[in-house]
Design a protein around this motif. Structure first.
Motif, mmCIF file in Angstrom:
data_model
loop_
_atom_site.group_PDB
_atom_site.id
_atom_site.type_symbol
_atom_site.label_atom_id
_atom_site.label_comp_id
_atom_site.label_asym_id
_atom_site.label_seq_id
_atom_site.Cartn_x
_atom_site.Cartn_y
_atom_site.Cartn_z
ATOM 1 N N PRO A 29 0.792 -1.234 0.000
ATOM 2 C CA PRO A 29 0.000 0.000 0.000
ATOM 3 C C PRO A 29 0.823 1.282 0.000
ATOM 4 C CG PRO A 29 -0.954 -1.604 1.508
ATOM 5 C CD PRO A 29 0.372 -2.156 1.056
ATOM 6 N N PHE A 30 1.943 1.310 0.713
ATOM 7 C CA PHE A 30 2.735 2.530 0.815
ATOM 8 C C PHE A 30 4.015 2.456 -0.028
ATOM 9 C CE2 PHE A 30 0.269 2.511 4.811
ATOM 10 C CZ PHE A 30 -0.396 3.715 4.654
ATOM 11 N N HIS A 31 3.946 1.831 -1.189
ATOM 12 C CA HIS A 31 5.137 1.633 -2.014
ATOM 13 C C HIS A 31 5.769 2.952 -2.437
ATOM 14 C CE1 HIS A 31 3.095 2.636 -5.845
ATOM 15 N NE2 HIS A 31 2.040 2.034 -5.321
ATOM 16 N N ARG A 32 4.985 4.034 -2.521
ATOM 17 C CA ARG A 32 5.564 5.317 -2.938
ATOM 18 C C ARG A 32 6.540 5.875 -1.894
ATOM 19 N NH1 ARG A 32 0.417 5.276 -4.874
ATOM 20 N NH2 ARG A 32 0.150 5.731 -7.102
ATOM 21 N N SER A 33 6.420 5.427 -0.648
ATOM 22 C CA SER A 33 7.314 5.887 0.414
ATOM 23 C C SER A 33 8.479 4.938 0.665
ATOM 24 C CB SER A 33 6.530 6.061 1.732
ATOM 25 O OG SER A 33 5.529 7.036 1.604
ATOM 26 N N MET A 34 8.534 3.826 -0.052
ATOM 27 C CA MET A 34 9.561 2.809 0.200
ATOM 28 C C MET A 34 10.898 3.276 -0.356
ATOM 29 S SD MET A 34 9.364 -1.229 -0.766
ATOM 30 C CE MET A 34 10.401 -2.429 0.067
ATOM 31 N N PRO A 35 11.930 3.388 0.477
ATOM 32 C CA PRO A 35 13.231 3.851 -0.012
ATOM 33 C C PRO A 35 13.846 2.888 -1.024
ATOM 34 C CG PRO A 35 13.105 3.980 2.374
ATOM 35 C CD PRO A 35 11.920 3.188 1.924
ATOM 36 N N ALA A 36 14.614 3.428 -1.924
ATOM 37 C CA ALA A 36 15.330 2.606 -2.888
ATOM 38 C C ALA A 36 16.434 1.818 -2.198
ATOM 39 C CB ALA A 36 15.929 3.489 -3.983
ATOM 40 N N GLY A 37 16.791 0.689 -2.782
ATOM 41 C CA GLY A 37 17.887 -0.114 -2.253
ATOM 42 C C GLY A 37 17.562 -0.804 -0.952
ATOM 43 N N LEU A 38 16.274 -0.970 -0.641
ATOM 44 C CA LEU A 38 15.848 -1.553 0.630
ATOM 45 C C LEU A 38 15.335 -2.955 0.386
ATOM 46 C CD1 LEU A 38 15.323 -0.848 3.697
ATOM 47 C CD2 LEU A 38 12.969 -0.393 2.996
ATOM 48 N N ILE A 39 16.102 -3.960 0.776
ATOM 49 C CA ILE A 39 15.617 -5.325 0.661
ATOM 50 C C ILE A 39 14.430 -5.481 1.605
ATOM 51 C CG2 ILE A 39 17.339 -6.117 2.325
ATOM 52 C CD1 ILE A 39 17.260 -8.846 0.994
ATOM 53 N N PRO A 40 13.265 -5.924 1.121
ATOM 54 C CA PRO A 40 12.100 -6.025 2.002
ATOM 55 C C PRO A 40 12.386 -6.879 3.233
ATOM 56 C CG PRO A 40 11.437 -6.274 -0.276
ATOM 57 C CD PRO A 40 12.937 -6.287 -0.268
ATOM 58 N N ALA A 41 11.859 -6.446 4.382
ATOM 59 C CA ALA A 41 12.121 -7.154 5.635
ATOM 60 C C ALA A 41 11.677 -8.606 5.557
ATOM 61 C CB ALA A 41 11.414 -6.450 6.788
ATOM 62 N N ALA A 42 10.620 -8.877 4.808
ATOM 63 C CA ALA A 42 10.117 -10.244 4.690
ATOM 64 C C ALA A 42 11.127 -11.165 4.016
ATOM 65 C CB ALA A 42 8.814 -10.257 3.901
ATOM 66 N N LEU A 43 12.029 -10.585 3.228
ATOM 67 C CA LEU A 43 13.019 -11.388 2.507
ATOM 68 C C LEU A 43 14.382 -11.365 3.178
ATOM 69 C CD1 LEU A 43 12.184 -10.188 -1.114
ATOM 70 C CD2 LEU A 43 11.160 -12.066 0.178
ATOM 71 N N ALA A 44 14.582 -10.467 4.142
ATOM 72 C CA ALA A 44 15.898 -10.280 4.735
ATOM 73 C C ALA A 44 16.155 -11.195 5.915
ATOM 74 C CB ALA A 44 16.077 -8.824 5.184
ATOM 75 N N ASP A 45 15.089 -11.717 6.537
ATOM 76 C CA ASP A 45 15.255 -12.511 7.746
ATOM 77 C C ASP A 45 15.732 -13.914 7.415
ATOM 78 O OD1 ASP A 45 14.473 -10.419 9.262
ATOM 79 O OD2 ASP A 45 12.413 -11.112 9.554
#
Length: 434
Positions: free
Chosen positions: A52-68
């Motif tokens: 929903p808030f993809h417009r605020s998502m910083p570039a170069g940010l591996i999603p937390a769901a994939l980082a754990d």
């Protein structure tokens, strides 16, 4: 043939390029990702939900769901830890296993520099206190309990390299994420009482700590680690010589039968398997006491820069930090639920945390959490907050703590060559089903 690279490796090497490779995301001047079209669809497919808030998502940010990572390791007396190295043994605790106000021994992280001693029994163990003192001491653990006031304190204890995996370019060393932290109830005596009994000379400036662990090489002439602290920190009433954690003998991997607890400072100052406290008239220069070990540049440096040893300073108080311990990252809310109660801990070296805020829209807005006072100085503090989600989809929850000096967790902390003091905001992934 080119080497296959995992998602975390791609993002560690160059997060902006990784965004373009994996999701086709282009970066604007404000570091926002302009994630749309095929790139937005690709990320949503991988995550299993829209953002929903993809417009605020910083570039170069591996999603937390994939980082754990969910890798577990089995060590006697421990459960659920993620091993980083087996020689020496180093293992961290997933955030959801740090939800207790007092960290269970089974979930307490392990940080070793050498090989632990074979004999960790209290019987026959002795502590020498010497150097710049009027009367050298040689004490058993029974002597410590009989001669000095025994106290129990909840103390936060964090590795200086906690969060190293989040630096770009990568720094060498154990790639801790967020789990090299614990807050046990430690029982022992105040170091200052023992030093007072020895009688400090006017020349006393610094302590030097020595343990019974041995060097990985097997060479008895080599020391795996020997660090110390200024006298004012050694004389702080919360710096302990401890023999119990959570009302039982210290776990062998956590320094049994005797160790120092120097709370709020890098865990390396809290010598395990303690055999000697030497009082010195100079800043201690033992193994891993001199730059670049447990040191950071005096001033901000460009990521990847070479830094001269003369430009480093010894790490003392650790930075302000927070952790989301509930829910576990990757949680999906039940059908029909769009509200979530969060909780976690916050701490700040020698300071007290005064506020914790949480965000569910990549930092565009923040909600103030309820923050509890610590049970004693140097314990972490419980916080709780409630968030409501406007629609279904993938969300990231970020936590940001502020201490009494007004210092606040950053989104990206300053880079340093050894990867110390990463106090970036903690973030977890949450799916809202409907």
């Amino acid at each position: 043939m080119p080497k296959d690279r995992g998602l975390r490796e791609l993002y560690e090497q160059d997060p902006i390029v990784a965004d373009e490779i994996v999701f086709g995301r282009r970066t604007g001047p404000d570091r926002r990702g302009f994630l749309k079209g095929a790139g937005l669809a690709a990320m949503g497919t991988v995550l299993g939900a829209g953002i929903p808030f993809h417009r605020s998502m910083p570039a170069g940010l591996i999603p937390a769901a994939l980082a754990d990572s969910t890798d577990d390791v089995v060590i006697e007396g421990k459960t659920g830890l993620r091993v980083l190295n087996d020689r020496p043994v180093n293992a961290e605790t997933p955030a959801h296993l740090l939800d207790d106000d007092v960290t269970p021994v089974a979930h307490y992280y392990i940080r070793n520099n050498g090989v632990p001693p074979d004999n960790t029994r209290a019987e026959g163990w002795r502590l020498t206190v010497d150097g710049e003192v009027h009367q050298a001491l040689n004490l058993t653990i029974g002597d410590l309990a009989d001669r000095f006031e025994v106290v129990t304190l909840r103390l936060q204890h964090e590795c200086g390299g906690n969060g190293r995996a989040g630096f770009n370019p990568p720094a060498s060393g154990n790639q801790w994420t967020t789990g090299a932290i614990g807050n046990a109830a430690w029982t022992g005596v105040r170091m200052r009482d023992v030093l007072d009994a020895a009688g400090l000379k006017d020349s006393a400036l610094y302590t030097a700590h020595h343990g019974a662990d041995t060097h990985l090489s097997g060479d008895p002439a080599k020391v795996p680690i020997s660090r110390g602290v200024p006298m004012w920190k050694a004389m702080d009433p919360h710096t302990l010589i401890a023999w119990q954690m959570n009302g039982q003998d210290i776990h062998p991997m956590n320094g049994a039968p005797l160790r120092i607890l120097c709370p709020g400072w890098p865990g390396s100052t809290s010598q395990k398997w303690l055999t000697r406290i030497q009082v010195r008239d100079v800043v201690h220069d033992g193994t891993k006491m001199t730059a670049p070990s447990y040191s950071v540049p005096y001033h901000s440096v460009q990521p990847g820069a070479e830094v001269a040893k003369a430009d480093f300073k010894i790490i003392e108080s650790m930075p302000v930090k927070s952790l989301i311990t509930y829910p576990r990252s990757g949680m999906t809310l039940p059908e029909g639920h769009r509200a979530l109660r969060l909780r976690g801990h916050a701490w700040s070296g020698d300071d007290t945390v005064t506020a914790v805020d949480v965000s569910h829209d990549f930092g565009a807005t923040w909600t103030r959490a309820t923050l509890s006072a610590p049970p004693n100085p140097y314990s972490w503090q419980r916080w709780e907050a409630e968030l409501s989600f406007p629609t279904r989809g993938y969300y990231e929850i970020w936590a940001r703590a502020t201490n009494g000096r007004g210092r606040q967790q950053p989104f990206i902390p300053p880079w340093n060559p050894k990867g110390y003091l990463n106090n970036a905001m903690h973030r977890i992934a949450v799916m809202v089903a409907a």
